[in-house]
Design a protein around this motif. Structure first.
Motif, PDB file in Angstrom:
ATOM      1  N   ILE A 138      -1.972   6.527   0.654  1.00  0.00           N
ATOM      2  CA  ILE A 138      -1.768   5.171   1.166  1.00  0.00           C
ATOM      3  C   ILE A 138      -3.115   4.522   1.447  1.00  0.00           C
ATOM      4  O   ILE A 138      -3.982   5.121   2.071  1.00  0.00           O
ATOM      5  CB  ILE A 138      -0.916   5.216   2.457  1.00  0.00           C
ATOM      6  N   GLY A 170      -5.840   2.371   3.266  1.00  0.00           N
ATOM      7  CA  GLY A 170      -6.080   2.074   4.672  1.00  0.00           C
ATOM      8  C   GLY A 170      -7.458   2.506   5.088  1.00  0.00           C
ATOM      9  O   GLY A 170      -8.116   3.273   4.391  1.00  0.00           O
ATOM     10  N   ARG A 214      -3.129   4.357   8.058  1.00  0.00           N
ATOM     11  CA  ARG A 214      -2.205   4.800   7.015  1.00  0.00           C
ATOM     12  C   ARG A 214      -0.879   5.263   7.608  1.00  0.00           C
ATOM     13  O   ARG A 214       0.192   4.970   7.073  1.00  0.00           O
ATOM     14  CB  ARG A 214      -2.837   5.931   6.210  1.00  0.00           C
ATOM     15  N   ASN A 242      -6.749   7.420   8.838  1.00  0.00           N
ATOM     16  CA  ASN A 242      -5.423   8.031   8.865  1.00  0.00           C
ATOM     17  C   ASN A 242      -4.473   7.358   9.858  1.00  0.00           C
ATOM     18  O   ASN A 242      -3.272   7.314   9.624  1.00  0.00           O
ATOM     19  CB  ASN A 242      -5.508   9.531   9.144  1.00  0.00           C
ATOM     20  N   LYS A 281       1.262   2.306   8.590  1.00  0.00           N
ATOM     21  CA  LYS A 281       1.883   1.716   7.406  1.00  0.00           C
ATOM     22  C   LYS A 281       3.055   2.568   6.929  1.00  0.00           C
ATOM     23  O   LYS A 281       4.104   2.041   6.560  1.00  0.00           O
ATOM     24  CB  LYS A 281       0.860   1.571   6.279  1.00  0.00           C
ATOM     25  N   ASP A 284       0.827  -1.216   0.000  1.00  0.00           N
ATOM     26  CA  ASP A 284       0.000   0.000   0.000  1.00  0.00           C
ATOM     27  C   ASP A 284       0.858   1.262   0.000  1.00  0.00           C
ATOM     28  O   ASP A 284       0.486   2.269  -0.592  1.00  0.00           O
ATOM     29  CB  ASP A 284      -0.931   0.027   1.220  1.00  0.00           C
TER      30      ASP A 284
END
Length: 91
Positions: A57, A59, A65, A62, A68, A35
């Motif tokens: 990204i 997800g 994300r 937030n 990640k 991702d």
């Protein structure tokens, strides 16, 4: 003198706590890192500005994300890791 030493130790501890993981083949092969890696064109569009970059990204929200991005920024490059550090995500 003692205060200076204490401050230096605190600063070093903070800096070490913000290190990002190296991108191994195993890490790059995870769905989370896919991702982050696959969003390169989107990063180029937004030039790592504000939270628009985070929206690149995949997800659920937030927070997901950001996790990640923290975990996988090393798979994208220094500019991504610098951006993660500037955003002060809870990695």
């Amino acid at each position: 003198m003692k205060l200076s030493s204490t401050f230096t130790l605190l600063w070093v501890g903070i800096a070490l706590g913000q290190q990002v993981p190296e991108c191994s083949r195993e890490l790059a092969a995870t769905d989370d890192c896919a991702d982050v890696i696959n969003a390169n064109a989107c990063y180029n569009q937004f030039r790592f500005r504000d939270n628009q970059t985070l929206s690149c990204i995949g997800g659920t929200d937030n927070n997901a994300r950001a996790k990640k991005a923290c975990k996988c920024c090393g798979c994208v490059g220094k500019v991504m890791c610098d951006w993660v550090t500037q955003q002060r995500f809870q990695c």
